[in-house]
Design a protein around this motif. Structure first.
Motif, PDB file in Angstrom:
ATOM      1  N   ASP A  64       0.847  -1.196   0.000  1.00 61.06           N
ATOM      2  CA  ASP A  64       0.000   0.000   0.000  1.00 61.06           C
ATOM      3  C   ASP A  64       0.880   1.243   0.000  1.00 61.06           C
ATOM      4  OD1 ASP A  64      -1.777   2.080   0.474  1.00 61.06           O
ATOM      5  OD2 ASP A  64      -2.898   1.008   2.035  1.00 61.06           O
TER       6      ASP A  64
ATOM      7  N   SER B  96      -0.573   4.233  -1.016  1.00 62.39           N
ATOM      8  CA  SER B  96      -1.588   5.264  -1.259  1.00 62.39           C
ATOM      9  C   SER B  96      -1.364   6.544  -0.459  1.00 62.39           C
ATOM     10  CB  SER B  96      -2.991   4.707  -0.975  1.00 62.39           C
ATOM     11  OG  SER B  96      -3.123   4.316   0.389  1.00 62.39           O
ATOM     12  N   SER B  97      -0.685   6.462   0.683  1.00 65.39           N
ATOM     13  CA  SER B  97      -0.455   7.659   1.505  1.00 65.39           C
ATOM     14  C   SER B  97       0.885   8.319   1.192  1.00 65.39           C
ATOM     15  CB  SER B  97      -0.508   7.292   2.999  1.00 65.39           C
ATOM     16  OG  SER B  97       0.606   6.479   3.355  1.00 65.39           O
TER      17      SER B  97
ATOM     18  N   HIS C 261       4.049  10.031  -1.276  1.00 66.90           N
ATOM     19  CA  HIS C 261       4.223  11.033  -2.324  1.00 66.90           C
ATOM     20  C   HIS C 261       5.355  10.626  -3.264  1.00 66.90           C
ATOM     21  CE1 HIS C 261       5.075  14.799  -4.386  1.00 66.90           C
ATOM     22  NE2 HIS C 261       6.344  14.654  -4.015  1.00 66.90           N
TER      23      HIS C 261
ATOM     24  N   VAL D 199      -3.061   1.719  -4.416  1.00 63.86           N
ATOM     25  CA  VAL D 199      -2.704   3.107  -4.712  1.00 63.86           C
ATOM     26  C   VAL D 199      -3.918   4.005  -4.539  1.00 63.86           C
ATOM     27  CG1 VAL D 199      -0.897   2.399  -6.328  1.00 63.86           C
ATOM     28  CG2 VAL D 199      -3.213   2.850  -7.171  1.00 63.86           C
ATOM     29  N   SER D 200      -3.681   5.308  -4.475  1.00 59.50           N
ATOM     30  CA  SER D 200      -4.772   6.273  -4.418  1.00 59.50           C
ATOM     31  C   SER D 200      -5.345   6.468  -5.822  1.00 59.50           C
ATOM     32  CB  SER D 200      -4.270   7.607  -3.869  1.00 59.50           C
ATOM     33  OG  SER D 200      -3.371   8.212  -4.786  1.00 59.50           O
ATOM     34  N   SER D 201      -6.498   7.117  -5.916  1.00 62.38           N
ATOM     35  CA  SER D 201      -7.116   7.356  -7.219  1.00 62.38           C
ATOM     36  C   SER D 201      -6.221   8.239  -8.088  1.00 62.38           C
ATOM     37  CB  SER D 201      -8.497   7.996  -7.042  1.00 62.38           C
ATOM     38  OG  SER D 201      -8.401   9.189  -6.281  1.00 62.38           O
ATOM     39  N   GLU D 202      -5.553   9.218  -7.470  1.00 64.51           N
ATOM     40  CA  GLU D 202      -4.651  10.084  -8.218  1.00 64.51           C
ATOM     41  C   GLU D 202      -3.456   9.302  -8.749  1.00 64.51           C
ATOM     42  OE1 GLU D 202      -1.973  14.150  -7.545  1.00 64.51           O
ATOM     43  OE2 GLU D 202      -3.303  13.416  -5.971  1.00 64.51           O
ATOM     44  N   GLN D 203      -2.907   8.420  -7.918  1.00 66.94           N
ATOM     45  CA  GLN D 203      -1.767   7.617  -8.354  1.00 66.94           C
ATOM     46  C   GLN D 203      -2.178   6.655  -9.468  1.00 66.94           C
ATOM     47  OE1 GLN D 203      -0.851   5.879  -4.582  1.00 66.94           O
ATOM     48  NE2 GLN D 203       0.591   7.480  -3.975  1.00 66.94           N
TER      49      GLN D 203
END
Length: 215
Positions: A176, A178-179, A181, A197-201
């Motif tokens: 994970d 997702s948090s 940068h 991952v995050s939606s942006e990633q």
């Protein structure tokens, strides 16, 4: 973040005796146990196959030191400068690095288990061919870290800077990020399966996979 696995913490005795790396410089089988090492410098020290266990090391400077094939168990490092330290081919188990400078750390071909890096500077560190199990990277900078062909098993990256980290040859299933940068990562599309991952990633990884996203 709540860990989805149990980390084993270092087992440190209450009563520790003062120690110094210089005490074992010339030993054929260097061994240090139940010790407190603090407020000292040993830049460029070279100790091969050091056994260090049940130890607290704080405010120690070991820049460019070499501890290849170290056996490090039940240890806590706090506020230390371990820049360019060589721990390659070593075994690290139940170790915490907190508020440490670890730029250029070399743990290539090492075995790491139950190791925590908290608020550490790990830029340019080398984890090539390392085996990592139950590892937590928390609020740490890992810019340009090399994880080439490393083996991951239950790894946490929490609020870390992974910009330009190299994960080539390393499977990220269950990892994970997702948090975290980053502006750029080196990773092979086939090793992204199961990575969280995050939606942006996800948009960036979609481009890596050759997908075109329609608004």
């Amino acid at each position: 973040m709540t860990l989805n696995f149990k980390m084993e913490r270092p087992k440190i005795p209450k009563d520790l005796k003062e120690g110094n790396f210089q005490d074992v410089f010339n030993d054929e089988d260097p061994y240090m146990c139940n010790c407190l090492i603090s407020n000292t410098e040993a830049d460029y020290a070279e100790i091969d196959k050091l056994t260090l266990s049940k130890a607290v090391i704080n405010h120690v400077r070991l820049v460019n030191a070499s501890f290849k094939r170290i056996d490090l168990t039940d240890a806590v490092f706090e506020n230390c400068d371990l820049s360019n330290v060589d721990l390659s081919e070593g075994n690290l188990n139940r170790v915490v690095f907190k508020d440490c400078k670890l730029m250029g750390l070399n743990v290539s071909e090492a075995n790491l288990g139950n190791v925590t890096f908290e608020n550490c500077l790990l830029n340019l560190a080398d984890f090539v061919d390392a085996r990592l199990k139950h590892i937590q990277f928390e609020r740490s900078s890992l810019q340009n870290v090399n994880f080439y062909d490393a083996r991951f098993n239950k790894i946490i990256f929490e609020q870390c800077d992974l910009n330009r980290a190299d994960f080539t040859g390393t499977a990220l299933k269950g990892i994970d990020i997702s948090s975290c940068h980053y502006d750029q990562l080196s990773v092979e599309p086939g090793n992204l399966e199961g990575c969280v991952v995050s939606s942006e990633q996800a948009i960036g990884f979609a481009a890596l996979l050759g997908l075109r996203i329609k608004e």
